[in-house]
Scaffold this active site. Structure first.
Site, PDB file in Angstrom:
ATOM      1  N   LYS A  72       0.804  -1.236   0.000  1.00 51.52           N
ATOM      2  CA  LYS A  72       0.000   0.000   0.000  1.00 51.52           C
ATOM      3  C   LYS A  72       0.833   1.280   0.000  1.00 51.52           C
ATOM      4  O   LYS A  72       0.359   2.301  -0.476  1.00 51.52           O
ATOM      5  CB  LYS A  72      -0.974   0.001   1.173  1.00 51.52           C
ATOM      6  CG  LYS A  72      -0.324   0.142   2.527  1.00 51.52           C
ATOM      7  CD  LYS A  72      -1.341  -0.045   3.641  1.00 51.52           C
ATOM      8  CE  LYS A  72      -0.688   0.226   4.980  1.00 51.52           C
ATOM      9  NZ  LYS A  72      -1.437  -0.331   6.105  1.00 51.52           N
ATOM     10  N   ARG A 114      -7.593   0.610  16.773  1.00 53.92           N
ATOM     11  CA  ARG A 114      -8.012   0.905  15.421  1.00 53.92           C
ATOM     12  C   ARG A 114      -9.092  -0.133  15.116  1.00 53.92           C
ATOM     13  O   ARG A 114     -10.095  -0.153  15.828  1.00 53.92           O
ATOM     14  CB  ARG A 114      -6.840   0.913  14.433  1.00 53.92           C
ATOM     15  CG  ARG A 114      -7.162   1.750  13.183  1.00 53.92           C
ATOM     16  CD  ARG A 114      -6.025   1.845  12.189  1.00 53.92           C
ATOM     17  NE  ARG A 114      -5.864   0.616  11.421  1.00 53.92           N
ATOM     18  CZ  ARG A 114      -4.969   0.462  10.451  1.00 53.92           C
ATOM     19  NH1 ARG A 114      -4.164   1.461  10.127  1.00 53.92           N
ATOM     20  NH2 ARG A 114      -4.862  -0.678   9.790  1.00 53.92           N
TER      21      ARG A 114
HETATM   22  C1  PLP Z   1      -0.656  -1.181   6.665  1.00 48.76           C
HETATM   23  C2  PLP Z   1      -1.093  -2.435   7.255  1.00 48.76           C
HETATM   24  C3  PLP Z   1      -0.190  -3.488   7.421  1.00 48.76           C
HETATM   25  C4  PLP Z   1       1.284  -3.373   7.069  1.00 48.76           C
HETATM   26  O1  PLP Z   1       1.910  -2.463   7.951  1.00 48.76           O
HETATM   27  P1  PLP Z   1       3.500  -2.227   7.918  1.00 48.76           P
HETATM   28  O2  PLP Z   1       3.776  -1.417   9.126  1.00 48.76           O
HETATM   29  O3  PLP Z   1       3.789  -1.495   6.662  1.00 48.76           O
HETATM   30  O4  PLP Z   1       4.150  -3.553   7.957  1.00 48.76           O
HETATM   31  C5  PLP Z   1      -0.674  -4.676   7.935  1.00 48.76           C
HETATM   32  N1  PLP Z   1      -1.965  -4.806   8.289  1.00 48.76           N
HETATM   33  C6  PLP Z   1      -2.862  -3.814   8.154  1.00 48.76           C
HETATM   34  C7  PLP Z   1      -4.263  -4.034   8.568  1.00 48.76           C
HETATM   35  C8  PLP Z   1      -2.453  -2.591   7.635  1.00 48.76           C
HETATM   36  O5  PLP Z   1      -3.340  -1.613   7.499  1.00 48.76           O
END
Ligand code: PLP
Length: 356
Positions: free
Chosen positions: A36, A132
């Site tokens: 992402k 969250r």
């Molecule tokens: C962004 C995200 C991740 C990955 O997070 P990183 O810190 O980039 O490893 C994993 N799970 C969810 C639900 C996320 O939103």
């Protein structure tokens, strides 16, 4: 050649992915690569897959759609952000699985899947304190059993997400709670859950000291693969590199000026009251043609001996006085990026992406 530009070292991302996949693999954990921060770049996705991640995940359906189109049907795709109920049909059509916390949405996914003659995999998210997404632990079993009863969706497993809102760090205790919820559920549904997903990059630091609870079998990792940052400990993750992405911007002004603004002080370009900079006398200042639209100035680390002074939307101000060779108009300076700056530069249409 267009500037600013983001130089993308795919083979370094691949090396990072390999390091993480091997480290996690030793603890029986599969890694889902998260794209992402780079707009679901298929180039990065391929680098992650070559490095050994088992599937891909993104928070945006648009990115997953691109990955599906370009990488084919075989690759497992996970939607990270809770699905919008208005997009239930698309979620089922594009993603193999999604992270969920709302029964109403899960029912819509079930209905959409039945309409499409598919089953959609649901990972039920548990909130372990970061506040969250996720259901509260005490409600998890009841909701999971309700998911289990729907035929359009498969209860694929449980997951959690930490260190995103509340800054809560994964521990043996909070991830242990996820594992015990999963075990309890497994006995109630009389089968093993496919996935117990113990979070994101911030959980990786538990693996090497043997602190990650047995039973966690998946992590969703973006940042540590992309820029080698251990977000649990906030330090470089051993064996990875951070020079995977380099931002280059061009000097458009070089002048000797005072280091403290003069005249009556109001607000800066963003309505903030500027902090008075420290007085270093007259010094050589530069302006680079890149700004807050493309990066977060606090998130850049200069490769050359320059210091970042600040930024507005389209200008980045730097102290050039420590450079060994005299800078010239048109020279380009390079920076490594933190996660926020990578995200911003990857999404900025003004930044040329150069794949190396
Ligand atoms: C962004 C995200 C991740 C990955 O997070 P990183 O810190 O980039 O490893 C994993 N799970 C969810 C639900 C996320 O939103």
């Amino acid at each position: 050649m267009k500037h600013p530009r983001l130089l993308i070292h795919g083979h370094k991302v691949e090396e990072n992915a390999r390091c993480i996949a091997e480290t996690a693999g030793e603890a029986g954990i599969k890694v889902t690569g998260v794209t992402k921060a780079v707009c679901g770049s298929t180039h990065i996705a391929r680098a992650m897959l070559r490095g050994g991640v088992q599937g891909l995940a993104d928070s945006r359906l648009e990115n997953l759609q691109k990955l599906r189109r370009e990488l084919g049907e075989e690759i497992s795709l996970m939607l990270l952000r809770l699905p919008m109920i208005s997009q239930a049909h698309e979620v089922v059509a594009i993603a193999d699985m999604s992270l969920n916390s709302e029964m109403k949405v899960i029912r819509a996914l079930h209905q959409a899947a039945k309409n499409q003659g598919k089953t959609h995999k649901v990972v039920l998210m548990i909130d372990l304190g970061d506040l969250r997404e996720g259901v509260m632990p005490e409600e998890a079993t009841e909701i999971a059993l309700a998911v289990e009863a729907l035929e359009g969706v498969e209860l694929h497993g449980l997951g959690t997400n930490l260190t995103c809102y509340g800054g809560i760090i994964p521990t043996r205790e909070n991830l242990g709670q996820l594992v015990s919820l999963a075990k309890d559920l497994e006995s109630k549904v009389s089968r093993k859950l496919e996935m117990v997903s113990g979070g994101n990059s911030s959980s990786l630091h538990l693996i090497r000291p043997g602190e990650i609870p047995e039973g966690i079998n998946n992590l969703r990792v973006g940042e540590t693969i992309l820029i080698g940052n251990d977000t649990g400990l906030n330090e470089p993750f051993p064996g990875t590199r951070s020079d995977t992405f380099i931002l280059e911007a061009e000097l458009i002004e070089i002048k000797e000026k005072p280091s403290v603004p003069y005249g009556p002080v109001g607000r800066d370009a963003f309505g903030r009251v500027p902090k008075k900079p420290k007085d270093r006398g007259r010094h050589l200042r530069g302006i680079l043609a890149v700004g807050e639209q493309d990066i977060n100035p606090e998130g850049l680390k200069p490769v050359q001996e320059v210091e970042i002074l600040g930024a507005s939307s389209d200008h980045l101000l730097v102290d050039l006085s420590k450079l060994e060779t005299e800078p010239q108009i048109g020279d380009r300076l390079a920076f490594t990026l933190d996660y926020g700056s990578l995200l911003r530069s990857a999404t900025s249409p003004y930044v040329e992406k150069v794949i190396l």
